[in-house]
Enzyme design. Structure first.
Site, PDB file in Angstrom:
ATOM      1  N   GLY A  92       8.392   5.728  -6.459  1.00 23.11           N
ATOM      2  CA  GLY A  92       7.236   4.930  -6.049  1.00 23.11           C
ATOM      3  C   GLY A  92       6.244   5.658  -5.169  1.00 23.11           C
ATOM      4  O   GLY A  92       5.288   5.042  -4.680  1.00 23.11           O
ATOM      5  N   HIS A  99       4.649  10.226   4.400  1.00 24.19           N
ATOM      6  CA  HIS A  99       4.478   8.988   5.179  1.00 24.19           C
ATOM      7  C   HIS A  99       5.799   8.245   5.235  1.00 24.19           C
ATOM      8  O   HIS A  99       6.486   8.083   4.231  1.00 24.19           O
ATOM      9  CB  HIS A  99       3.378   8.099   4.593  1.00 24.19           C
ATOM     10  N   LEU A 100       6.124   7.793   6.427  1.00 21.00           N
ATOM     11  CA  LEU A 100       7.341   7.014   6.643  1.00 21.00           C
ATOM     12  C   LEU A 100       6.953   5.545   6.673  1.00 21.00           C
ATOM     13  O   LEU A 100       6.102   5.140   7.465  1.00 21.00           O
ATOM     14  CB  LEU A 100       7.987   7.419   7.970  1.00 21.00           C
ATOM     15  N   HIS A 101       7.554   4.759   5.768  1.00 22.42           N
ATOM     16  CA  HIS A 101       7.329   3.314   5.775  1.00 22.42           C
ATOM     17  C   HIS A 101       8.215   2.695   6.853  1.00 22.42           C
ATOM     18  O   HIS A 101       9.419   2.981   6.909  1.00 22.42           O
ATOM     19  CB  HIS A 101       7.726   2.689   4.440  1.00 22.42           C
TER      20      HIS A 101
HETATM   21  P1  5GP Z   1       4.047   5.299  -1.403  1.00 18.37           P
HETATM   22  O1  5GP Z   1       3.959   4.371  -2.587  1.00 18.37           O
HETATM   23  O2  5GP Z   1       3.349   6.616  -1.693  1.00 18.37           O
HETATM   24  O3  5GP Z   1       5.415   5.493  -0.826  1.00 18.37           O
HETATM   25  O4  5GP Z   1       3.240   4.586  -0.257  1.00 18.37           O
HETATM   26  C1  5GP Z   1       1.859   4.619  -0.164  1.00 18.37           C
HETATM   27  C2  5GP Z   1       1.457   3.412   0.615  1.00 18.37           C
HETATM   28  O5  5GP Z   1       0.112   3.575   1.023  1.00 18.37           O
HETATM   29  C3  5GP Z   1       1.515   2.126  -0.210  1.00 18.37           C
HETATM   30  O6  5GP Z   1       2.405   1.215   0.409  1.00 18.37           O
HETATM   31  C4  5GP Z   1       0.065   1.639  -0.221  1.00 18.37           C
HETATM   32  O7  5GP Z   1      -0.042   0.236  -0.111  1.00 18.37           O
HETATM   33  C5  5GP Z   1      -0.536   2.349   0.969  1.00 18.37           C
HETATM   34  N1  5GP Z   1      -1.954   2.647   0.822  1.00 18.37           N
HETATM   35  C6  5GP Z   1      -2.564   3.183  -0.261  1.00 18.37           C
HETATM   36  N2  5GP Z   1      -3.878   3.346  -0.024  1.00 18.37           N
HETATM   37  C7  5GP Z   1      -4.100   2.911   1.255  1.00 18.37           C
HETATM   38  C8  5GP Z   1      -5.266   2.821   2.082  1.00 18.37           C
HETATM   39  O8  5GP Z   1      -6.376   3.182   1.702  1.00 18.37           O
HETATM   40  N3  5GP Z   1      -5.110   2.299   3.328  1.00 18.37           N
HETATM   41  C9  5GP Z   1      -3.881   1.881   3.783  1.00 18.37           C
HETATM   42  N4  5GP Z   1      -3.845   1.388   5.008  1.00 18.37           N
HETATM   43  N5  5GP Z   1      -2.766   1.958   3.038  1.00 18.37           N
HETATM   44  C10 5GP Z   1      -2.871   2.463   1.795  1.00 18.37           C
END
Ligand code: 5GP
Ligand code: ZN
Length: 113
Positions: A92, A99-101
């Site tokens: 995902g 980035h750490l969620h």
């Molecule tokens: P990944 O899917 O790569 O683990 O997480 C990326 C995260 O970044 C997703 O949860 C998505 O909602 C968030 N995200 C994507 N674009 C933006 C943005 O422009 N601003 C913010 N605040 N979050 C974002």
């Protein structure tokens, strides 16, 4: 990295809801929250993901968890939150700046989907 979304967020060229920052990290609200608390903690340094990270990044990778713990305590969710690094599109990952969620504020199922 001029074309990286999260580098732009750190630079303030893309707006975000800032939660925390220090000399090594920046944290902001996820735009599409999956829980009442869904914060992204990112290193200021552009690191693509865990599998591309170098040994010199090890402290930074761990440090993001300490920032997450601080934010979790501030929000009173320290008794049940989850920190996740998604690695690769199959897990995902959609933004290729580490980035750490930080997820919390609701019951979190195990195993995650
Ligand atoms: P990944 O899917 O790569 O683990 O997480 C990326 C995260 O970044 C997703 O949860 C998505 O909602 C968030 N995200 C994507 N674009 C933006 C943005 O422009 N601003 C913010 N605040 N979050 C974002
Ligand atoms: Zn970046």
């Amino acid at each position: 990295m001029t074309d990286c979304l999260f580098c732009k967020i750190i630079a303030g060229r893309v707006p975000s809801k800032k939660v925390y920052e220090d000399d090594k990290t920046f944290a902001f609200e996820d735009i599409n929250p999956q829980a009442p608390t869904h914060v992204l903690i990112i290193p200021r340094k552009h690191v693509v993901d865990i599998k591309e990270a170098k040994e010199e990044d090890a402290e930074l990778i761990g440090y993001c968890h300490l920032v997450a713990a601080k934010i979790a305590r501030q929000r009173g969710i320290e008794n049940g939150y989850r920190t996740v690094y998604n690695v690769g599109p199959g897990a995902g990952q959609s933004v290729f700046h580490l980035h750490l969620h930080l997820l919390g504020g609701r019951k979190l199922a195990w195993p995650p989907g």
